[in-house]
Design a protein around this motif. Structure first.
Motif, PDB file in Angstrom:
ATOM      1  N   THR A  77       0.835  -1.192   0.000  1.00  0.00           N
ATOM      2  CA  THR A  77       0.000   0.000   0.000  1.00  0.00           C
ATOM      3  C   THR A  77       0.872   1.244   0.000  1.00  0.00           C
ATOM      4  OG1 THR A  77      -1.747   1.206   1.186  1.00  0.00           O
ATOM      5  CG2 THR A  77      -0.156   0.012   2.532  1.00  0.00           C
ATOM      6  N   ALA A  78       0.379   2.304  -0.617  1.00  0.00           N
ATOM      7  CA  ALA A  78       1.101   3.576  -0.665  1.00  0.00           C
ATOM      8  C   ALA A  78       0.086   4.699  -0.707  1.00  0.00           C
ATOM      9  CB  ALA A  78       2.010   3.642  -1.894  1.00  0.00           C
ATOM     10  N   GLN A  79       0.511   5.884  -0.294  1.00  0.00           N
ATOM     11  CA  GLN A  79      -0.350   7.057  -0.383  1.00  0.00           C
ATOM     12  C   GLN A  79       0.390   8.150  -1.141  1.00  0.00           C
ATOM     13  OE1 GLN A  79      -1.723   8.741   3.284  1.00  0.00           O
ATOM     14  NE2 GLN A  79      -3.106  10.166   2.280  1.00  0.00           N
ATOM     15  N   LEU A  80      -0.212   8.603  -2.234  1.00  0.00           N
ATOM     16  CA  LEU A  80       0.362   9.686  -3.007  1.00  0.00           C
ATOM     17  C   LEU A  80      -0.028  11.015  -2.379  1.00  0.00           C
ATOM     18  CD1 LEU A  80      -0.380   8.403  -6.626  1.00  0.00           C
ATOM     19  CD2 LEU A  80       1.660   8.058  -5.245  1.00  0.00           C
ATOM     20  N   ALA A  81       0.579  12.080  -2.855  1.00  0.00           N
ATOM     21  CA  ALA A  81       0.198  13.404  -2.382  1.00  0.00           C
ATOM     22  C   ALA A  81      -1.279  13.638  -2.686  1.00  0.00           C
ATOM     23  CB  ALA A  81       1.059  14.466  -3.057  1.00  0.00           C
ATOM     24  N   GLY A  82      -2.006  14.159  -1.720  1.00  0.00           N
ATOM     25  CA  GLY A  82      -3.447  14.352  -1.908  1.00  0.00           C
ATOM     26  C   GLY A  82      -4.234  13.319  -1.129  1.00  0.00           C
ATOM     27  N   ASP A  83      -5.371  12.930  -1.634  1.00  0.00           N
ATOM     28  CA  ASP A  83      -6.263  12.041  -0.892  1.00  0.00           C
ATOM     29  C   ASP A  83      -6.414  10.673  -1.544  1.00  0.00           C
ATOM     30  OD1 ASP A  83      -7.641  12.786  -3.136  1.00  0.00           O
ATOM     31  OD2 ASP A  83      -9.482  13.376  -2.104  1.00  0.00           O
ATOM     32  N   LEU A  84      -5.501  10.315  -2.439  1.00  0.00           N
ATOM     33  CA  LEU A  84      -5.606   9.058  -3.170  1.00  0.00           C
ATOM     34  C   LEU A  84      -4.773   7.984  -2.482  1.00  0.00           C
ATOM     35  CD1 LEU A  84      -6.960   8.058  -5.861  1.00  0.00           C
ATOM     36  CD2 LEU A  84      -4.691   8.285  -6.886  1.00  0.00           C
ATOM     37  N   PHE A  85      -5.403   6.862  -2.151  1.00  0.00           N
ATOM     38  CA  PHE A  85      -4.705   5.699  -1.614  1.00  0.00           C
ATOM     39  C   PHE A  85      -4.491   4.693  -2.738  1.00  0.00           C
ATOM     40  CE2 PHE A  85      -6.881   7.590   1.950  1.00  0.00           C
ATOM     41  CZ  PHE A  85      -5.960   7.505   2.983  1.00  0.00           C
ATOM     42  N   VAL A  86      -3.380   3.992  -2.686  1.00  0.00           N
ATOM     43  CA  VAL A  86      -3.024   3.074  -3.767  1.00  0.00           C
ATOM     44  C   VAL A  86      -2.626   1.722  -3.186  1.00  0.00           C
ATOM     45  CG1 VAL A  86      -1.392   2.628  -5.643  1.00  0.00           C
ATOM     46  CG2 VAL A  86      -2.272   4.929  -5.284  1.00  0.00           C
ATOM     47  N   LEU A  87      -3.092   0.654  -3.822  1.00  0.00           N
ATOM     48  CA  LEU A  87      -2.674  -0.701  -3.494  1.00  0.00           C
ATOM     49  C   LEU A  87      -2.050  -1.335  -4.727  1.00  0.00           C
ATOM     50  CD1 LEU A  87      -5.860  -2.019  -1.618  1.00  0.00           C
ATOM     51  CD2 LEU A  87      -3.741  -1.221  -0.572  1.00  0.00           C
ATOM     52  N   LEU A  88      -0.933  -2.024  -4.550  1.00  0.00           N
ATOM     53  CA  LEU A  88      -0.328  -2.833  -5.605  1.00  0.00           C
ATOM     54  C   LEU A  88      -0.484  -4.290  -5.196  1.00  0.00           C
ATOM     55  CD1 LEU A  88       2.947  -0.906  -6.474  1.00  0.00           C
ATOM     56  CD2 LEU A  88       1.186  -1.590  -8.097  1.00  0.00           C
ATOM     57  N   LEU A  89      -1.210  -5.046  -6.018  1.00  0.00           N
ATOM     58  CA  LEU A  89      -1.591  -6.396  -5.620  1.00  0.00           C
ATOM     59  C   LEU A  89      -1.242  -7.423  -6.695  1.00  0.00           C
ATOM     60  CD1 LEU A  89      -5.189  -5.492  -4.379  1.00  0.00           C
ATOM     61  CD2 LEU A  89      -3.110  -5.627  -3.001  1.00  0.00           C
ATOM     62  N   PRO A  90      -0.802  -8.608  -6.303  1.00  0.00           N
ATOM     63  CA  PRO A  90      -0.596  -9.674  -7.279  1.00  0.00           C
ATOM     64  C   PRO A  90      -1.918 -10.021  -7.959  1.00  0.00           C
ATOM     65  CG  PRO A  90       0.402 -10.225  -5.159  1.00  0.00           C
ATOM     66  CD  PRO A  90      -0.459  -9.020  -4.936  1.00  0.00           C
ATOM     67  N   ASP A  91      -1.846 -10.378  -9.229  1.00  0.00           N
ATOM     68  CA  ASP A  91      -3.054 -10.731  -9.976  1.00  0.00           C
ATOM     69  C   ASP A  91      -3.413 -12.186  -9.685  1.00  0.00           C
ATOM     70  OD1 ASP A  91      -5.169 -10.326 -11.845  1.00  0.00           O
ATOM     71  OD2 ASP A  91      -4.002 -11.422 -13.341  1.00  0.00           O
TER      72      ASP A  91
END
Length: 405
Positions: A219-233
């Motif tokens: 999981t990561a959080q970019l600048a602003g209010d967007l949360f991001v997940l990088l997940l195996p397919d």
């Protein structure tokens, strides 16, 4: 990556600390240790602290301990540690354990013989180290997700050094809290800010806890209010994300939450494209409001066709020709007709339902419908115009969302 209560309990030298209540919430992140010296707690914590109660400077009877639990829970602390066995607090009253369990606030017992200076040093050192690692990982992911890296080879090396597993195909999830504006309108700036930040903190805790249970999830959080997940397919990914959405809604409070899922990124060099796809799917989810809270870019049909158009000017010209006459830049609400057209399209041309969606009177909708037809030179009953307008509105919404990032 962050330090949760369960991580703290595994730190060398802290094995004597025992969980007495709310073990189900040990994934809560700890911002910093705080030793409670005053009678109350509400004025002295901001949320995320692990609060230590010694009884040295103030009597800590059952009533006071119950009050501290309530104050701490209201403030959003990560958990509470009560020192026992010395001359100040002989033991934790059963009513205090029961109250902590009821609140879901982790309660930990620490033998008085385990010195506070040792405990706070161990926890403080681990928090600093974890913060440094997290900052490094977020920096690496941020560069890969935005494409803003000096060298892809260096970015890969940094990821490996930070033990950031980016091997193999990934799908990216972009998620965002919705209806934030209403939160501030209802509660005002001060209280709204407190609720907003508290919800974001709980959301981060839930995401990190969820990722811990899934191998290679990041999981990561970019600048602003967007949360991001990088997940195996993996085959069950869609089902898992639907379950995650339900879990996150439980902590979203008055706000909604939506997610956009990208196509497969075979390599970290494709993360930027995957983020763009996930953002577009998120925008569709926020507008269409699916029951699952999730839109998958690979299932968005016309959106994939638009994504394949290399010359952006073609899309801009199409939007300008279709929607341009409906904009009124000099007015107080320059996009009122666009939002009206959008509501009409979503309600299959039903003016009454479109008015309800927008919260305006039926007469206002009728006037706007007439104005739309006059300015566009098209009939809202024409299926071709409605199809063109729907595609143009999709492009316009995506453009507006990206401009606000």
């Amino acid at each position: 990556m962050s330090l949760a209560l369960e991580d703290i309990l595994r730190l060398p030298g802290l094995q004597e600390m025992t969980v007495r209540a709310a073990a189900r919430n040990l994934q809560r992140r700890v911002r910093w240790p705080y030793v409670a010296e005053n009678e109350g707690l509400a004025e002295w914590v901001m949320g995320g602290e692990l609060v230590f109660v010694t009884g040295i400077n103030h009597p800590r009877g059952e009533g006071n301990l119950l009050s501290l639990l309530d104050d701490g829970d209201a403030a959003g602390i990560a958990g509470m540690v009560i020192l026992t066995g010395g001359s100040f607090i002989q033991g934790i009253p059963p009513a205090v354990v029961d109250r902590a369990e009821q609140l879901g606030l982790p309660l930990i017992e620490q033998p008085y013989a385990l010195k506070m200076v040792v405990v706070t040093h161990v926890i403080g050192t681990a928090l600093v180290q974890t913060t440094q690692v997290r900052r490094s990982r977020n920096d690496i992911l941020g560069q890969l997700l935005t494409g803003d890296y000096p060298s892809l080879a260096i970015a890969r090396q940094r990821a490996a050094h930070a033990q950031l597993d980016l091997q193999g195909p990934r799908r990216l999830v972009a998620l965002r809290l919705s209806a934030v504006e209403g939160l501030f309108k209802r509660h005002g700036l001060s209280e709204g800010e407190r609720l907003w930040q508290g919800t974001r903190q709980r959301l981060e805790d839930q995401l990190e806890g969820w990722c811990r249970g899934r191998p290679a999830a990041v999981t990561a959080q970019l600048a602003g209010d967007l949360f991001v997940l990088l997940l195996p397919d993996v085959p069950d990914l869609r089902t898992a994300l639907v379950g995650l959405h339900r879990q996150l809604l439980a902590v979203a409070g008055e706000m909604d939450l939506y997610m956009g899922l990208s196509g497969i990124a075979e390599d970290c060099a494709q993360y930027r494209q995957a983020l763009n796809q996930a953002r577009q799917a998120l925008e569709v989810a926020q507008n269409l409001r699916p029951a699952t809270g999730l839109c998958d870019f690979s299932e968005l049909g016309v959106l994939r066709l638009l994504q394949g158009i290399v010359d952006r000017s073609l899309l801009d010209d199409f939007v300008a020709q279709t929607l341009g006459p409906l904009r009124a830049p000099g007015r107080k609400q320059p996009d009122a007709l666009l939002h009206t057209l959008d509501a009409l399209l979503k309600e299959n041309g039903n003016g009454l339902k479109a008015g309800q969606r927008l919260g305006v009177h039926r007469n206002t909708i009728n006037q706007r419908m007439q104005r739309i037809e006059q300015l566009s030179g098209q009939s809202l009953d024409d299926p071709l115009f409605r199809m063109n307008a729907a595609v143009a509105m999709l492009i316009w919404r995506m453009t507006e969302a990206q401009g606000k990032e």
